[in-house]
Design an enzyme around this catalytic site. Structure first.
Site, mmCIF file in Angstrom:
data_model
loop_
_atom_site.group_PDB
_atom_site.id
_atom_site.type_symbol
_atom_site.label_atom_id
_atom_site.label_comp_id
_atom_site.label_asym_id
_atom_site.label_seq_id
_atom_site.Cartn_x
_atom_site.Cartn_y
_atom_site.Cartn_z
ATOM 1 C CG HIS A 346 -60.048 15.458 -7.310
ATOM 2 N ND1 HIS A 346 -59.999 14.351 -6.496
ATOM 3 C CD2 HIS A 346 -61.190 16.112 -6.978
ATOM 4 C CE1 HIS A 346 -61.063 14.326 -5.716
ATOM 5 N NE2 HIS A 346 -61.799 15.385 -5.977
ATOM 6 C CE LYS A 532 -54.186 2.482 -11.528
ATOM 7 N NZ LYS A 532 -54.424 3.378 -10.400
ATOM 8 N NE ARG A 533 -58.526 9.429 -16.004
ATOM 9 C CZ ARG A 533 -57.532 10.315 -16.077
ATOM 10 N NH1 ARG A 533 -57.098 10.714 -17.269
ATOM 11 N NH2 ARG A 533 -56.979 10.806 -14.993
ATOM 12 C CE LYS A 538 -55.251 7.622 -14.121
ATOM 13 N NZ LYS A 538 -55.255 7.725 -12.650
ATOM 14 C CB THR A 640 -60.117 5.584 -4.879
ATOM 15 O OG1 THR A 640 -60.640 5.760 -6.191
ATOM 16 C CG2 THR A 640 -60.076 6.905 -4.148
ATOM 17 C CE LYS A 644 -62.884 2.257 -5.655
ATOM 18 N NZ LYS A 644 -63.044 2.820 -7.004
#
Length: 803
Positions: A346, A532-533, A538, A640, A644
């Site tokens: 991952h 998100k985290r 990111k 992901t 969504k």
């Protein structure tokens, strides 16, 4: 049974449950009591299906999948279970007839503190998908007493409080004492000659009792209920443990992701990984033998899948059991193990590829370390004979005083997969390239998926009901059927209805923000969402720089065109991740500055929603207009949240990274906003060392002003944090190319803002994303694993053909 009869029966069962459990009337009951009473009714309806499913698997000899994951992130179960049982509408009607606020009842259920991010949410999506396509699957993890933490903001700083999610017990779980296992740590292990060869002798160490708690995983509109098994660490029965010993044992299942920035934290993390891996493997093999199968039949009856490297100790643990407890030879034990175990990678981040100190590993798991030494020796001998000593060294699990878990997983598995086409290609080309040379047939891609049942059918009932009116309900079982919506992209009435649904969802979120945060946000503005985290790659920081760009433009010229936006963040930073927490502080201070500046806040607002989790995601996602998926290209394995969000009609503002590429391709490039460097450009900069953040800063006056705002007092209360962010970009040369993508990002944001003003055209783009979302269903992902890696049957194809 007619619907009215169902509602009448539910009503009586609910009232009876309330009285039986709490001896209170409906009028006197709290929302928590109402939730627990209703959950007890639902659990009873699950129980018969669950028992029959287990009996069916046993009686038919079904091959079963065991999905090992260090985290699961299920969210609340009540609504999801009612939906999958086909009872959600009846329950809503029943509660309305009783004049009970059903939303308040559901809010009484806490989010389970068993996971944190995409890894755990994917695992839970798979737990939903497996029974829904009649696939015999089980989850295996840890029953954490406390979740990661409950996040609050004080003076803009992240503050962590214990996530005591089990304080009111978990209604859904069932304790299974008769299947408890003993997990052994530490001590010394000596190899002794016996008539049967060398056998280990254990001296000292610590025994921990692993007690399983099972939760039924309910299939959608069928009679299948699979099992999620989570293990709790306890003192073995009959053992007198001191207070300190008891504390050590109970800490193993005490807390999700303990701080591993120190030696004791790393020791605890390793113990956790071995705890659920050992308990799970022991349980599987005992059950397999009890059902009358031989050990050699294990790969034909069992598929063990390790979700990233945390459960990699499954491999040497299975070898230990087969060799030491059952007397198999090395080659036959290794053959059984490798044909049973498969592995999903991952991450593309080198620092995230798990490694353990060999000294620590040998102290905690001495027998497993001996077995890994033998795996390492045999691997080196085998590989060196064909590829040379250097190649063998590069692929060995023991190197430089560390145990390399990704290497061990690659060697000990029969299948290795990435989770998006780009990610899988980069695994083959870069991260695990040497292993791809050795075993190219092991590698494949399985693009991640999501459960539409939770994120559309349950979380966005109004959208799902609207879709039903146009294409019927088949898409709920066969998500790819949602592509039929494309036929309505010129249907003016339908597009207006779609826009109304989006606005209602935005209003619902706005009401929550006003009630819980005291901020009155503009529902007519673009809801620009990044959830998100919190991690540097990111790039929440790039989003922040875009906000500051618009803010400074409006402060310079009140008439400057900036499309009205509400920027919505939600993210947790790991407690020991100091830099991420500094970014949170800066975002919060920018939010305070913007939201309290009347000169700009008719055009822009910033909201950082604390304590992000599944239930908040279910509120935010249906309301989003824009989905920020802006990681550095080549760094995000999949992502992901993007799936969504697009399923609920958000348009991607995205780099060409992870699954973004596939989503943009599916929805059409004209229905998304791609920007920034591609992966080849990013890796070229890394390889050639030719990237200069200083030059970009010096040569872009707009960016220069934005960065200076972090350190010159423009943004208040961030003297230390603003300087740290500035230094990370300029002094440390901007590891994740935030500045390199800045200009492309702000230009794309400006174009997006202009496009949003044409609501008709925007809604057509939104529809294109919804209509393309079906292929990203976890049902299809799990079916692909089943067909190509696990070799277990399912009925997804049968459902498609019968339709």
């Amino acid at each position: 049974m007619q619907q009215n009869d169902t509602v009448t029966q539910l009503k009586q069962e609910f009232l009876d449950s309330l009285e039986a459990h709490f001896a209170v009337s409906l009028a006197d009951a709290t929302d928590l009591q109402r939730y627990q009473a209703l959950a007890a009714v639902v659990k009873q309806k699950i129980a018969t299906k669950w028992r029959r499913t287990k009996e069916d698997y046993r009686d038919t000899g079904a091959k079963q999948v065991y999905y090992f994951s260090i985290e699961f992130l299920p969210g609340r179960y009540l609504r999801a279970n009612l939906l999958n049982l086909g009872l959600l509408a009846d329950t809503e009607q029943m509660m309305a007839e009783l004049d009970v606020d059903f939303n308040a009842v559901m809010e009484a259920e806490v989010d389970q503190g068993l996971g944190n991010g995409g890894l755990g949410r994917l695992a839970s999506d798979f737990m939903d998908a497996m029974p829904s396509i009649a696939l015999a699957g089980n989850g295996n993890g840890i029953r954490y007493r406390y979740g990661l933490f409950r996040q609050a903001f004080i003076n803009g700083y992240q503050v962590e409080y214990p996530d005591d999610w089990l304080k009111n017990d978990d209604v859904w779980e069932v304790r299974q004492d008769d299947e408890a296992q003993v997990v052994h740590y530490g001590g010394n292990v000596y190899l002794q000659d016996t008539p049967d060869g060398l056998r280990p002798v254990y001296d000292g160490g610590l025994d921990v009792l692993a007690v399983p708690y099972d939760t039924g995983m309910v299939g959608a509109d069928n009679d299948v209920v699979n099992t999620l098994r989570l293990w709790s660490a306890e003192v073995p029965e009959g053992v007198k443990a001191s207070v300190s010993e008891r504390s050590v044992i109970e800490s193993i299942s005490g807390e999700l992701y303990p701080d591993d920035s120190n030696e004791e934290g790393r020791r605890l993390r390793l113990r956790q990984e071995y705890f659920f891996s050992s308990a799970g493997v022991q349980n599987i093999i005992k059950r397999h033998l009890a059902d009358g199968y031989s050990l050699h039949a294990l790969p034909f009856q069992v598929a063990i899948h390790i979700n990233d490297t945390h459960p990699t100790v499954v491999i040497p643990e299975m070898m230990r059991i087969l060799l030491d407890e059952h007397g198999l030879g090395w080659e036959e034990a290794w053959g059984i193990t490798t044909r049973t175990v498969s592995y999903t990678n991952h991450t593309l981040l080198a620092e995230a590829l798990e490694r353990w100190s060999q000294d620590l590993f040998a102290q905690e798991l001495p027998r497993l370390f001996q077995l890994i030494q033998e795996i390492d020796r045999r691997h080196r001998v085998s590989v060196a004979s064909e590829h040379g000593e250097d190649f063998a060294w590069r692929t060995s699990p023991l190197q430089d005083g560390q145990v390399h878990m990704a290497r061990l997983a690659a060697i000990g598995s029969h299948a290795i997969n990435g989770v998006a086409p780009l990610h899988s290609q980069l695994l083959q080309d870069k991260v695990l390239h040497d292993f791809y040379i050795l075993w190219p047939a092991k590698f494949s891609n399985k693009t991640n998926g999501i459960t539409h049942r939770r994120y559309m059918h349950a979380a966005n009932e109004s959208l799902s009901a609207l879709i039903d009116t146009k294409i019927g309900r088949d898409w709920r079982k066969l998500p790819k059927d949602i592509t039929k919506l494309r036929d309505f992209n010129m249907d003016e009435a339908f597009l207006r209805e779609l826009a109304v649904v989006k606005r209602q969802n935005k209003q619902r979120l706005a009401d929550w923000v006003l009630h819980n945060m005291g901020i009155d946000i503009n529902v007519d503005a673009i809801f620009d969402v990044q959830i998100k985290r919190l991690h540097a790659y990111k790039r929440q920081l790039l989003h922040l720089l875009g906000i500051l760009t618009d803010y400074l433009a409006l402060k310079h010229d009140a008439n400057a065109y900036v499309a009205p936006r509400v920027h919505i963040f939600a993210a947790k930073a790991a407690p020991s991740y100091h830099y991420a927490k500094q970014i949170i502080k800066v975002i919060n201070e920018v939010a305070n500055m913007v939201n309290n500046d009347p000169a700009v806040n008719d055009k822009m607002q910033v909201v950082f929603i604390p304590n992000y989790g599944v239930s908040l995601a279910e509120l935010i996602i249906p309301a989003a207009d824009v989905s920020e998926q802006i990681s550095t290209a080549g760094k995000e394995a999949s992502g992901t949240s993007n799936m969504k969000l697009m399923a609920n009609g958000a348009l991607q503002l995205a780099t060409m990274d992870g699954a973004n590429i596939d989503i943009i391709h599916a929805a059409g490039a004209e229905n998304a906003y791609a920007f920034g460097m591609d992966t080849d450009t990013v890796y070229k900069h890394y390889e050639q060392h030719d990237y200069s953040a200083w030059d970009i800063y010096q040569n872009n006056p707009k960016l220069h002003r934005v960065l200076d705002a972090l350190i010159d007092g423009t943004v208040p209360n961030v003297q230390e944090e603003g300087q740290a962010v500035f230094d990370s970009l300029i002094r440390d040369n901007d590891e994740y190319f935030v500045l390199g993508d800045y200009e492309s990002y702000v230009d794309t944001q400006a174009r997006l803002g202009q496009d949003y003003q044409n609501q008709h055209a925007w809604t057509r783009k939104s529809l294109a994303n919804i209509a393309a979302s079906g292929e990203f269903s976890a049902d299809y992902t799990v079916a692909a694993y089943a067909d190509e890696i696990w070799h277990v049957p399912h009925n997804l194809l049968a459902q498609q053909e019968s339709k």
